[in-house]
Design a protein around this motif. Structure first.
Motif, PDB file in Angstrom:
ATOM      1  N   THR A 369       0.842  -1.200   0.000  1.00 39.87           N
ATOM      2  CA  THR A 369       0.000   0.000   0.000  1.00 39.87           C
ATOM      3  C   THR A 369       0.879   1.252   0.000  1.00 39.87           C
ATOM      4  O   THR A 369       1.791   1.345   0.842  1.00 39.87           O
ATOM      5  CB  THR A 369      -0.908   0.037   1.227  1.00 39.87           C
ATOM      6  N   PRO A 370       0.662   2.231  -0.891  1.00 44.78           N
ATOM      7  CA  PRO A 370      -0.252   2.198  -2.038  1.00 44.78           C
ATOM      8  C   PRO A 370       0.405   1.464  -3.206  1.00 44.78           C
ATOM      9  O   PRO A 370       1.579   1.092  -3.129  1.00 44.78           O
ATOM     10  CB  PRO A 370      -0.450   3.683  -2.353  1.00 44.78           C
ATOM     11  N   ASP A 371      -0.357   1.320  -4.284  1.00 48.70           N
ATOM     12  CA  ASP A 371       0.221   0.623  -5.427  1.00 48.70           C
ATOM     13  C   ASP A 371       0.589   1.588  -6.560  1.00 48.70           C
ATOM     14  O   ASP A 371       0.883   1.155  -7.667  1.00 48.70           O
ATOM     15  CB  ASP A 371      -0.744  -0.439  -5.950  1.00 48.70           C
ATOM     16  N   LEU A 372       0.585   2.891  -6.269  1.00 48.24           N
ATOM     17  CA  LEU A 372       0.976   3.896  -7.260  1.00 48.24           C
ATOM     18  C   LEU A 372       1.625   5.074  -6.562  1.00 48.24           C
ATOM     19  O   LEU A 372       1.075   5.610  -5.590  1.00 48.24           O
ATOM     20  CB  LEU A 372      -0.250   4.382  -8.058  1.00 48.24           C
ATOM     21  N   LEU A 373       2.802   5.467  -7.063  1.00 51.53           N
ATOM     22  CA  LEU A 373       3.494   6.669  -6.587  1.00 51.53           C
ATOM     23  C   LEU A 373       3.840   7.525  -7.797  1.00 51.53           C
ATOM     24  O   LEU A 373       4.390   7.027  -8.784  1.00 51.53           O
ATOM     25  CB  LEU A 373       4.764   6.315  -5.809  1.00 51.53           C
ATOM     26  N   GLU A 374       3.521   8.823  -7.720  1.00 51.32           N
ATOM     27  CA  GLU A 374       3.799   9.736  -8.827  1.00 51.32           C
ATOM     28  C   GLU A 374       4.696  10.864  -8.348  1.00 51.32           C
ATOM     29  O   GLU A 374       4.484  11.413  -7.253  1.00 51.32           O
ATOM     30  CB  GLU A 374       2.503  10.291  -9.402  1.00 51.32           C
ATOM     31  N   PHE A 375       5.675  11.204  -9.201  1.00 47.16           N
ATOM     32  CA  PHE A 375       6.644  12.245  -8.873  1.00 47.16           C
ATOM     33  C   PHE A 375       6.667  13.274 -10.008  1.00 47.16           C
ATOM     34  O   PHE A 375       6.458  12.935 -11.181  1.00 47.16           O
ATOM     35  CB  PHE A 375       8.051  11.664  -8.700  1.00 47.16           C
ATOM     36  N   THR A 376       6.969  14.516  -9.647  1.00 50.41           N
ATOM     37  CA  THR A 376       7.144  15.597 -10.628  1.00 50.41           C
ATOM     38  C   THR A 376       8.396  16.373 -10.262  1.00 50.41           C
ATOM     39  O   THR A 376       8.624  16.691  -9.082  1.00 50.41           O
ATOM     40  CB  THR A 376       5.936  16.544 -10.636  1.00 50.41           C
ATOM     41  N   ALA A 377       9.210  16.700 -11.269  1.00 50.13           N
ATOM     42  CA  ALA A 377      10.450  17.424 -11.017  1.00 50.13           C
ATOM     43  C   ALA A 377      10.726  18.376 -12.168  1.00 50.13           C
ATOM     44  O   ALA A 377      10.275  18.168 -13.303  1.00 50.13           O
ATOM     45  CB  ALA A 377      11.620  16.458 -10.839  1.00 50.13           C
ATOM     46  N   LEU A 378      11.511  19.415 -11.877  1.00 54.82           N
ATOM     47  CA  LEU A 378      11.947  20.384 -12.883  1.00 54.82           C
ATOM     48  C   LEU A 378      13.305  19.945 -13.427  1.00 54.82           C
ATOM     49  O   LEU A 378      14.226  19.624 -12.665  1.00 54.82           O
ATOM     50  CB  LEU A 378      12.040  21.772 -12.253  1.00 54.82           C
ATOM     51  N   MET A 379      13.415  19.885 -14.749  1.00 57.46           N
ATOM     52  CA  MET A 379      14.654  19.442 -15.390  1.00 57.46           C
ATOM     53  C   MET A 379      15.828  20.249 -14.850  1.00 57.46           C
ATOM     54  O   MET A 379      15.784  21.487 -14.775  1.00 57.46           O
ATOM     55  CB  MET A 379      14.546  19.589 -16.912  1.00 57.46           C
ATOM     56  N   ALA A 380      16.923  19.520 -14.510  1.00 58.34           N
ATOM     57  CA  ALA A 380      18.158  20.112 -13.973  1.00 58.34           C
ATOM     58  C   ALA A 380      17.934  20.761 -12.612  1.00 58.34           C
ATOM     59  O   ALA A 380      18.819  21.465 -12.118  1.00 58.34           O
ATOM     60  CB  ALA A 380      18.775  21.109 -14.953  1.00 58.34           C
ATOM     61  N   GLY A 381      16.784  20.515 -12.004  1.00 59.65           N
ATOM     62  CA  GLY A 381      16.503  21.073 -10.695  1.00 59.65           C
ATOM     63  C   GLY A 381      16.751  20.048  -9.605  1.00 59.65           C
ATOM     64  O   GLY A 381      17.451  19.041  -9.790  1.00 59.65           O
TER      65      GLY A 381
END
Length: 666
Positions: A369-381
């Motif tokens: 638990t959970p069965d989904l993890l989402e990430f967001t990042a800024l290129m070269a950041g």
């Protein structure tokens, strides 16, 4: 004579003086002489007759004209002036014919005024003519006639004006009667309006039924005994004296049938895991609600002997506790279906699937638990913040797990372990271009029959910061009394990420109004309720916010609960307690309020699933109840328990409180 002598031709004027002369005939001679004339003298005889004095009738004016209104006040008087324009004494009398004409005095001597009046009593609208006759037998011009004209106009008539001239009422069978409306009656003419109001249908009510002058009539309806359909009647307002008698206003009544509810189940899939030899498992909850108008009267049934439901029937929204008894079941997968029915619902029946997986007593069972993890990042950041998932053994035996993944940018730690554990997932975006990346973390245990389990990983790398949609709540609850205004709610949309956020909102129901429907970040959104056309009950809708944010769409649940005035209304202050991670063996404590949002007395009873212990189980509102929850007997992993509050005074509105926690081995 003016001349007593003269020369040549001439003309002379004669005059007489009768002063002191008695009535008689007088004769005299005028002698004209000239000694040089051959015929001198010449003579002219003058005769003077002095008669007795004769009067002459003089009148002013020579005619009279009067005007009046039928049934109104008499017009003002006028004056006839009589005078003697001759000699002697004038002894006059005045007479007339019409009863409506008055003269005062009727006689007099020489000069004198006569008051001329008219009486409108009993006269219809018309033109009337009479003559005043002035007489004196000795007057040289007797009689003198003076015409009199009287014009009587019709009395001013009232004019009936109605506003409005049509009414529409919308009602629903077995619901409250719509509020009354007002018919305004105005006299737009003259005179006095004495009106009566009438109607034909028994379902139409008028109050009052008569009046004088301007007024108003309360127009109301009674749908008792009516079936669904459209009914039309006419309000007739009458005054026989009105110029436009009668006037009418149309009344339309639309009676709608009691709406059919729609059954909504949540969730529709249940999974229970057990080990051979296990007894009764932890319960789960099925939520039943109506997503449309109307009121549910539902029943719930199952087939398998290992699955039981409590309660198996109910009214309105409700919760059903699913209990699984794995006693005597061998290893295998068991499936049953919960069938929820209401013959009056437009989508009956609805089903939810229940799966029971029984494993051999020596096998561990993986749960992730959970069965989904989402990430967001800024290129070269900077790398995005780490996230976690938990690994739990919901079976028996020894759990020895290890992880597997493909991409180098995905860094889960630890990579292996024994028993229950929390895995931290880090992301390294070094060298990654803008784009979307996906991978999967597989969780293995060679002895677990359900190995592997997996956690899907999503990574979005952007060239510029992406926005994200943020709203302070995920549920809004409106509660009110039908016919009374319900306060609106305003909440902000924010963007805690980067970039510029834009969004649109959509929903299905007619009773919910959301403004604006499009916007951006730092935008206030107003939620309003319009109860037109709906009755008492609980209503749900979902507002979907589509945005350019990384977490689009966002769904907001809106609940409306309407009750009638003077009716008890059960309400609890909290619907969820989430204690997060709790060490095995610890005790948590909470509390909630039970109140009556309606009126009257409201007794209540409360219960809870084990091992929740309530401070009180019954009472009268208002009340505060505390509860304790010991984790000593709970298994490791996520737990969902329930507290139930109900009232015999408001049986169609049971309240539930979910208690969530994650029991961990500390």
């Amino acid at each position: 004579m003016s001349k007593m002598s003269g020369t040549g031709n001439t003309v002379d004027t004669l005059s007489v003086n009768i002063a002191g002369l008695a009535p008689a005939t007088y004769v005299d001679t005028i002698v004209v002489s000239d000694p040089n004339a051959t015929n001198s003298p010449q003579m002219a005889v003058v005769t003077l007759i002095v008669a007795p004095g004769i009067p002459v009738i003089g009148v002013d004016p020579l005619l009279f004209a009067f005007t009046g209104v039928q049934g109104g006040a008499n017009p003002g008087t006028q004056t006839l002036t009589i005078s003697n324009t001759g000699f002697g004494t004038l002894n006059w009398t005045v007479t007339k014919t019409a009863a409506w004409l008055g003269l005062d005095p009727a006689s007099g001597v020489d000069d004198g005024p006569v008051t001329v009046s008219v009486d409108l009593t009993g006269l219809a609208a018309a033109t009337y003519v009479d003559t005043i006759v002035v007489t004196d037998g000795n007057a040289s011009n007797s009689p003198i006639k003076v015409p009199v004209t009287l014009t009587v106009t019709a009395a001013p008539k009232p004019v009936i004006a109605l506003s409005p001239t049509s009414f529409t009422f919308n009602a629903m069978i077995d619901s409250i009667i719509p509020p009354p409306q007002t018919l305004t009656i105005t006299n737009s003419g003259e005179g006095t309006l004495n009106w009566t109001a009438a109607k034909g249908a028994a379902w139409l009510r008028l109050d009052p039924l008569s009046g004088s002058g301007n007024g108003s009539v309360t127009v109301s309806i009674d749908i008792t005994g009516l079936i669904a359909g459209t009914y039309i009647d006419t309000v007739i307002v009458s005054d026989p004296e009105a110029a436009n008698n009668p006037q009418m206003a149309t009344v339309t009544l639309v009676v709608a049938d009691k709406p059919k509810p729609s059954i909504h189940l949540s969730p529709v899939v249940f999974t229970f895991n057990a080990v051979e030899g296990a007894g009764i498992l932890d319960t789960q909850i099925l939520y039943i609600s109506s997503v449309e108008t109307g009121w549910l009267n539902w029943t719930a049934t199952v087939n398998g002997p290992w699955l039981s439901l409590n309660p198996a029937a109910g009214e309105g929204d409700g919760t059903v506790i699913l209990t699984v008894d794995a006693t005597g079941l061998t290893a295998g997968t068991y499936v049953d279906t919960i069938v929820v029915s209401d013959p009056n619902a437009n989508n009956s029946p609805q089903t939810a699937m229940v799966t029971l997986v029984v494993t051999a007593a020596t096998e561990p069972i993986l749960s992730v638990t959970p069965d989904l993890l989402e990430f967001t990042a800024l290129m070269a950041g900077a790398n995005p913040p780490a996230k976690t998932f938990t690994i739990t053994n919901v079976g028996t035996g020894e759990l020895e797990w290890y992880l597997g993944s493909t991409e180098d940018w995905l860094l889960p730690t630890p990579a292996s372990g024994a028993g229950n554990a929390t895995v931290t997932v880090n992301i390294d975006i070094t060298g990654l271009a803008a784009g979307v990346y996906v991978d999967t973390i597989f969780v293995y245990d060679d002895d677990a029959p359900n190995s592997p389990q997996y956690v899907a990983i999503g990574l979005t790398v952007t060239e510029e910061e992406l926005p994200c949609f943020s709203f302070p709540v995920d549920t809004i609850k409106f509660e009110g009394v039908l016919g009374a205004p319900i306060p609106s709610v305003m909440l902000p949309v924010t963007n805690p990420c980067g970039g510029t956020l834009t969004w649109t909102a959509s929903w299905d129901s007619t009773w919910l109004v959301v403004t604006p429907t499009t916007g951006g970040q730092d935008q206030m959104v107003k939620f309003q309720i319009d109860t037109t056309g709906i009755g008492m009950g609980t209503y749900y809708d979902i507002v979907t916010f589509e945005s350019n944010g990384t977490n689009s769409p966002f769904e907001l649940v809106v609940q409306l609960h309407l009750t009638g005035a003077g009716i008890p209304w059960l309400h609890v202050s909290d619907s969820l307690f989430d204690f997060g991670d709790v060490c095995l063996g610890d005790t948590v404590i909470g509390g909630f309020d039970i109140v009556n949002l309606g009126s009257g007395d409201l007794p209540w009873t409360a219960g809870a699933t084990d091992p929740i212990v309530l401070s009180e189980h019954s009472g009268m509102t208002p009340a505060h109840v505390t509860f304790t929850l010991s984790t000593v007997a709970l298994p490791l992993g996520p737990q969902e328990l329930m507290i139930f509050v109900s009232s015999s005074a408001d049986p169609e509105n049971p309240q539930t409180i979910m208690v969530k926690l994650n029991v961990i081995d500390c």
